[in-house]
Design a protein around this motif. Structure first.
Motif, PDB file in Angstrom:
ATOM      1  N   GLU A 129       7.592  -1.231  -0.778  1.00 30.91           N
ATOM      2  CA  GLU A 129       7.946  -2.528  -1.729  1.00 30.91           C
ATOM      3  C   GLU A 129       6.849  -3.473  -1.586  1.00 30.91           C
ATOM      4  N   HIS A 130       6.573  -3.809  -0.486  1.00 31.64           N
ATOM      5  CA  HIS A 130       5.564  -4.947  -0.057  1.00 31.64           C
ATOM      6  C   HIS A 130       4.031  -4.832  -0.649  1.00 31.64           C
ATOM      7  N   ILE A 131       3.755  -3.638  -1.037  1.00 35.06           N
ATOM      8  CA  ILE A 131       2.547  -3.387  -1.690  1.00 35.06           C
ATOM      9  C   ILE A 131       2.437  -3.271  -3.155  1.00 35.06           C
ATOM     10  N   PRO A 132       1.837  -3.955  -3.946  1.00 35.54           N
ATOM     11  CA  PRO A 132       1.632  -3.983  -5.385  1.00 35.54           C
ATOM     12  C   PRO A 132       1.238  -2.267  -5.681  1.00 35.54           C
ATOM     13  N   TRP A 140      -3.092  -5.019  -3.285  1.00 38.71           N
ATOM     14  CA  TRP A 140      -2.936  -3.641  -3.387  1.00 38.71           C
ATOM     15  C   TRP A 140      -3.774  -2.764  -2.187  1.00 38.71           C
ATOM     16  N   GLU A 141      -3.128  -1.709  -1.899  1.00 34.78           N
ATOM     17  CA  GLU A 141      -3.944  -0.914  -0.706  1.00 34.78           C
ATOM     18  C   GLU A 141      -3.269   0.533  -1.065  1.00 34.78           C
ATOM     19  N   PHE A 142      -4.162   1.560  -0.716  1.00 34.69           N
ATOM     20  CA  PHE A 142      -3.682   2.814  -0.956  1.00 34.69           C
ATOM     21  C   PHE A 142      -2.516   3.109   0.298  1.00 34.69           C
ATOM     22  N   CYS A 143      -1.451   4.033  -0.192  1.00 36.43           N
ATOM     23  CA  CYS A 143      -0.365   4.132   0.738  1.00 36.43           C
ATOM     24  C   CYS A 143      -0.295   5.518   0.840  1.00 36.43           C
ATOM     25  N   PHE A 144       0.203   5.909   2.169  1.00 32.73           N
ATOM     26  CA  PHE A 144       0.783   7.295   2.243  1.00 32.73           C
ATOM     27  C   PHE A 144       1.877   7.566   3.294  1.00 32.73           C
ATOM     28  N   ASP A 145       2.920   8.033   2.817  1.00 33.53           N
ATOM     29  CA  ASP A 145       4.087   8.109   3.995  1.00 33.53           C
ATOM     30  C   ASP A 145       4.651   6.859   4.318  1.00 33.53           C
ATOM     31  N   ASN A 220     -10.283 -10.674  -4.450  1.00 36.51           N
ATOM     32  CA  ASN A 220     -10.728  -9.408  -3.862  1.00 36.51           C
ATOM     33  C   ASN A 220      -9.991  -8.122  -4.143  1.00 36.51           C
ATOM     34  N   TYR A 221     -10.799  -6.908  -4.454  1.00 37.40           N
ATOM     35  CA  TYR A 221     -10.101  -5.578  -4.761  1.00 37.40           C
ATOM     36  C   TYR A 221     -10.294  -4.592  -3.632  1.00 37.40           C
ATOM     37  N   GLU A 222      -9.473  -4.132  -2.936  1.00 38.68           N
ATOM     38  CA  GLU A 222      -9.627  -3.494  -1.881  1.00 38.68           C
ATOM     39  C   GLU A 222     -10.521  -2.110  -2.342  1.00 38.68           C
ATOM     40  N   TRP A 223      -9.926  -1.493  -3.527  1.00 44.83           N
ATOM     41  CA  TRP A 223     -10.178  -0.036  -4.014  1.00 44.83           C
ATOM     42  C   TRP A 223     -11.657  -0.204  -4.263  1.00 44.83           C
ATOM     43  N   GLU A 224     -12.419  -1.362  -4.436  1.00 44.49           N
ATOM     44  CA  GLU A 224     -13.910  -1.551  -4.621  1.00 44.49           C
ATOM     45  C   GLU A 224     -14.740  -1.305  -3.482  1.00 44.49           C
ATOM     46  N   GLN A 225     -13.859  -1.658  -2.284  1.00 43.69           N
ATOM     47  CA  GLN A 225     -14.653  -1.467  -0.971  1.00 43.69           C
ATOM     48  C   GLN A 225     -14.496  -0.077  -0.367  1.00 43.69           C
ATOM     49  N   TYR A 226     -13.657   0.640  -0.925  1.00 40.98           N
ATOM     50  CA  TYR A 226     -13.572   2.011  -0.078  1.00 40.98           C
ATOM     51  C   TYR A 226     -14.657   2.726  -0.493  1.00 40.98           C
ATOM     52  N   PHE A 227     -15.389   2.897  -1.504  1.00 39.98           N
ATOM     53  CA  PHE A 227     -16.473   3.520  -1.795  1.00 39.98           C
ATOM     54  C   PHE A 227     -17.621   2.929  -2.471  1.00 39.98           C
TER      55      PHE A 227
END
Length: 252
Positions: A129-132, A140-145, A220-227
């Protein structure tokens, strides 16, 4: 799928397949290069202190690899907080076919985002819930489980940004809680950031990619930093569409 430690490799590493032994050896050499130190100081500390966990998956092009990665992440989420403060999961993929095909950065990029999307579809837990849910939100951040992760990808095709170059396709997942003590709001975090940036510029030999910013900054956009690309460019839209599309369907 199994999670491995540095200590396990030192005692049992010879029982692995050749490509797995080679991938881990390359990682050890990268982490232990004293003459040209790898920029990620927490990553090196995590490796030396046996905090990191490792896993292997098949070809990035193989659908079976999605489930392998999902299984690894599920296992890792249950133990990460017990491994140490510099926790990360490093996953090596069998990239022999892609290397032979001389896959480009763009092709590896497509594989990376396909993997994240497909792994997300295998997630049985609700998005935290706390992650857009919108990747173009600065928190935003990638989430799993139920666990938010910063994802880092390195490939054999990167040449200029050597910090993103690795002999096989590699994805590392850092739990979001790791950054609680090393963010921009702490003195330690500010000092660490300056030290990492200095080492990053020396390691790559080029200016830091403009996408590399602090989590939580409005721009800042986290997804831009992933790759990261070898040049200073970034994609105009985040390829992680699965969550957005699902969310939009719920709203409509």
């Amino acid at each position: 799928m199994d999670l491995y430690t540095k200590n396990w490799f030192e005692q049992h590493g010879e029982c692995l397949d050749e490509w797995q032994k080679s991938a881990y050896k390359d990682f050890v050499n990268m982490m232990g290069d004293g003459e040209n130190p790898y920029p990620c100081i927490p990553g090196i500390q995590g490796f030396l202190s046996n905090t990191l966990r490792f896993g292997f998956a098949g070809s990035p092009k193989d659908e079976g690899s999605y489930k392998q990665l999902a299984d690894l992440l599920k296992q890792y989420g249950k133990v990460s907080r017990n491994t140490g403060k510099y926790a990360s999961l490093v996953v090596f993929f069998d990239s022999r076919e892609l290397v032979q095909e001389e896959a480009t950065i763009e092709e590896y990029q497509d594989q990376f985002w396909t993997i994240l999307n497909q792994v997300h579809k295998l997630d049985e837990e609700e998005w935290p819930e706390h992650i857009p849910k919108e990747p173009h939100h600065h928190e935003w951040e990638f989430c799993f489980d139920g666990e938010p992760y910063f994802a880092f990808c390195a490939t054999p095709a990167h040449v200029i940004r050597k910090s993103r170059q690795f002999p096989c396709f590699l994805i590392a997942f850092q739990p979001r809680w790791v950054f609680d003590e090393i963010n921009a709001s702490t003195t330690f975090g500010q000092k660490l950031k300056r030290a990492i940036r200095k080492r990053l510029n020396a390691y790559d030999g080029v200016d830091t990619h403009p996408a590399l910013k602090w989590y939580g900054q409005q721009d800042n956009y986290e997804w831009e930093q992933y790759f990261l690309h070898d040049d200073d460019s970034s994609l105009s839209k985040c390829p992680f569409t699965a969550m957005m599309n699902k969310f939009k369907k719920i709203q409509s």
